[in-house]
Design a protein around this motif. Structure first.
Motif, PDB file in Angstrom:
ATOM      1  N   UNK A 120     134.025 -26.179 -10.950  1.00  0.00           N
ATOM      2  CA  UNK A 120     132.683 -26.768 -10.921  1.00  0.00           C
ATOM      3  C   UNK A 120     132.648 -27.986  -9.990  1.00  0.00           C
ATOM      4  N   UNK A 121     133.734 -28.729  -9.949  1.00  0.00           N
ATOM      5  CA  UNK A 121     133.806 -29.905  -9.077  1.00  0.00           C
ATOM      6  C   UNK A 121     133.622 -29.500  -7.618  1.00  0.00           C
ATOM      7  N   UNK A 122     134.205 -28.365  -7.224  1.00  0.00           N
ATOM      8  CA  UNK A 122     134.080 -27.903  -5.844  1.00  0.00           C
ATOM      9  C   UNK A 122     132.679 -27.363  -5.557  1.00  0.00           C
ATOM     10  N   UNK A 123     132.057 -26.775  -6.561  1.00  0.00           N
ATOM     11  CA  UNK A 123     130.666 -26.340  -6.399  1.00  0.00           C
ATOM     12  C   UNK A 123     129.796 -27.546  -6.071  1.00  0.00           C
ATOM     13  N   UNK A 124     129.926 -28.586  -6.868  1.00  0.00           N
ATOM     14  CA  UNK A 124     129.105 -29.777  -6.662  1.00  0.00           C
ATOM     15  C   UNK A 124     129.414 -30.450  -5.327  1.00  0.00           C
ATOM     16  N   UNK A 125     130.694 -30.500  -4.967  1.00  0.00           N
ATOM     17  CA  UNK A 125     131.059 -31.119  -3.693  1.00  0.00           C
ATOM     18  C   UNK A 125     130.496 -30.335  -2.520  1.00  0.00           C
ATOM     19  N   UNK A 126     130.487 -29.016  -2.632  1.00  0.00           N
ATOM     20  CA  UNK A 126     129.951 -28.181  -1.561  1.00  0.00           C
ATOM     21  C   UNK A 126     128.474 -28.480  -1.312  1.00  0.00           C
ATOM     22  N   UNK A 127     127.697 -28.577  -2.377  1.00  0.00           N
ATOM     23  CA  UNK A 127     126.279 -28.896  -2.217  1.00  0.00           C
ATOM     24  C   UNK A 127     126.093 -30.310  -1.658  1.00  0.00           C
ATOM     25  N   UNK A 128     126.861 -31.249  -2.174  1.00  0.00           N
ATOM     26  CA  UNK A 128     126.731 -32.637  -1.732  1.00  0.00           C
ATOM     27  C   UNK A 128     127.083 -32.793  -0.254  1.00  0.00           C
ATOM     28  N   UNK A 129     128.216 -32.219   0.153  1.00  0.00           N
ATOM     29  CA  UNK A 129     128.656 -32.351   1.541  1.00  0.00           C
ATOM     30  C   UNK A 129     127.719 -31.615   2.500  1.00  0.00           C
ATOM     31  N   UNK A 130     127.163 -30.506   2.045  1.00  0.00           N
ATOM     32  CA  UNK A 130     126.279 -29.727   2.919  1.00  0.00           C
ATOM     33  C   UNK A 130     124.983 -30.464   3.198  1.00  0.00           C
ATOM     34  N   UNK A 131     124.498 -31.242   2.261  1.00  0.00           N
ATOM     35  CA  UNK A 131     123.294 -32.037   2.519  1.00  0.00           C
ATOM     36  C   UNK A 131     123.533 -33.003   3.676  1.00  0.00           C
ATOM     37  N   UNK A 132     124.770 -33.424   3.836  1.00  0.00           N
ATOM     38  CA  UNK A 132     125.107 -34.367   4.892  1.00  0.00           C
ATOM     39  C   UNK A 132     125.505 -33.659   6.185  1.00  0.00           C
ATOM     40  N   UNK A 133     126.202 -32.524   6.070  1.00  0.00           N
ATOM     41  CA  UNK A 133     126.820 -31.899   7.236  1.00  0.00           C
ATOM     42  C   UNK A 133     126.098 -30.647   7.735  1.00  0.00           C
ATOM     43  N   UNK A 134     125.345 -29.985   6.890  1.00  0.00           N
ATOM     44  CA  UNK A 134     124.576 -28.814   7.309  1.00  0.00           C
ATOM     45  C   UNK A 134     125.224 -27.482   7.032  1.00  0.00           C
ATOM     46  N   UNK A 135     126.561 -27.404   7.157  1.00  0.00           N
ATOM     47  CA  UNK A 135     127.251 -26.133   6.942  1.00  0.00           C
ATOM     48  C   UNK A 135     128.691 -26.414   6.520  1.00  0.00           C
ATOM     49  N   UNK A 136     129.078 -25.947   5.325  1.00  0.00           N
ATOM     50  CA  UNK A 136     130.440 -26.177   4.840  1.00  0.00           C
ATOM     51  C   UNK A 136     131.038 -24.896   4.272  1.00  0.00           C
ATOM     52  N   UNK A 137     132.368 -24.840   4.310  1.00  0.00           N
ATOM     53  CA  UNK A 137     133.108 -23.693   3.790  1.00  0.00           C
ATOM     54  C   UNK A 137     134.332 -24.210   3.049  1.00  0.00           C
ATOM     55  N   UNK A 162     146.218 -23.030  10.204  1.00  0.00           N
ATOM     56  CA  UNK A 162     145.581 -21.785   9.770  1.00  0.00           C
ATOM     57  C   UNK A 162     144.946 -22.001   8.402  1.00  0.00           C
ATOM     58  N   UNK A 163     143.660 -21.681   8.302  1.00  0.00           N
ATOM     59  CA  UNK A 163     142.915 -21.878   7.065  1.00  0.00           C
ATOM     60  C   UNK A 163     142.463 -20.541   6.498  1.00  0.00           C
ATOM     61  N   UNK A 164     142.685 -20.348   5.220  1.00  0.00           N
ATOM     62  CA  UNK A 164     142.232 -19.154   4.514  1.00  0.00           C
ATOM     63  C   UNK A 164     140.874 -19.472   3.882  1.00  0.00           C
ATOM     64  N   UNK A 165     139.877 -18.759   4.316  1.00  0.00           N
ATOM     65  CA  UNK A 165     138.498 -19.056   3.913  1.00  0.00           C
ATOM     66  C   UNK A 165     138.215 -18.538   2.499  1.00  0.00           C
ATOM     67  N   UNK A 166     137.500 -19.353   1.747  1.00  0.00           N
ATOM     68  CA  UNK A 166     137.060 -18.984   0.406  1.00  0.00           C
ATOM     69  C   UNK A 166     135.537 -19.080   0.328  1.00  0.00           C
ATOM     70  N   UNK A 167     135.028 -18.938  -0.859  1.00  0.00           N
ATOM     71  CA  UNK A 167     133.620 -19.231  -1.119  1.00  0.00           C
ATOM     72  C   UNK A 167     133.568 -20.155  -2.324  1.00  0.00           C
ATOM     73  N   UNK A 168     132.468 -20.924  -2.494  1.00  0.00           N
ATOM     74  CA  UNK A 168     131.207 -20.798  -1.766  1.00  0.00           C
ATOM     75  C   UNK A 168     131.259 -21.312  -0.329  1.00  0.00           C
TER      76      UNK A 168
END
Length: 213
Positions: A120-137, A162-168
């Motif tokens: 859940x912490x990563x869910x919230x961070x993803x939304x928070x960072x995206x408001x600032x950056x526009x696109x996050x992974x 090398x980065x292994x992509x996840x979601x969200x």
């Protein structure tokens, strides 16, 4: 007013697992995987509205499972397309139907149904960072040795690069909407690759090695 959404992509048919029942409907503990995934977003502080894209043939199955397990977490069900691109696009169309305008004030996450242990912490961070950056992974460094090239000509690559992509994978609404107006292309392996095609920078957020499918 700012608002959050998540499109949970659950349109798979289980072909890669040779299973009659797609993995997102298999039991994890005492409930289907998809229910765990939905619940993680429902308890997040970012409180996204939840849209779930399922295969049309699974509509009755999902309704039966929800009844059997007393699952009442609010979510909107849509029918996914033949590909991930088409499923996300249909989710976007539903969001546009809800919102009509001001997509630049909306943040939209796209998440795999079969990643039920997302923190859940990563869910919230993803939304928070995206408001600032526009696109996050979300992504994690590779723990394996990596080689780049063909069978005949290849070379070692520093796995720290090398980065292994996840979601969200999370985007400002207007950016994602614009990106998915493009024609589908074989190079679109995930949502970030669709957005990147328009020239937007994809910002990585350190993920969690436990966030597996």
């Amino acid at each position: 007013m700012s608002k959050n959404y998540v499109i949970i992509v659950a349109g798979g048919t289980g072909s890669r697992m040779n299973s009659q029942l797609p993995k997102q409907y298999l039991l994890l503990g005492e409930r289907p995987v998809l229910m765990h995934t939905i619940e993680q977003f429902s308890i997040a502080g970012s409180a996204p509205e939840i849209i779930v894209g399922i295969h049309p043939t699974m509509h009755d199955t999902w309704n039966v499972l929800c009844a059997e397990h007393g699952f009442k977490v609010p979510h909107t069900v849509i029918y996914g397309g033949q590909t991930r691109f088409q499923s996300v696009k249909r989710g976007l169309e539903k969001i546009v139907e809800f919102e009509k305008e001001h997509l630049e004030e909306i943040v939209i996450a796209v998440h795999d149904a079969a990643r039920p242990v997302i923190d859940v912490r990563l869910i919230d961070e993803s939304f928070e960072q995206t408001r600032r950056l526009g696109a996050t992974v979300l992504a994690v460094n590779s723990t394996n040795s990596v080689r780049f090239g063909t069978i005949d000509r290849n070379e070692a690559v520093n796995r720290d690069d090398v980065w292994i992509v996840q979601t969200p994978q999370t985007f400002r609404g207007d950016i994602l909407h614009k990106a998915f107006k493009q024609n589908e292309h074989l190079s679109f392996t995930d949502d970030a690759s669709v957005v990147e095609k328009l020239g937007y920078t994809i910002n990585l957020i350190p993920g969690d090695y436990r966030n597996i499918k």
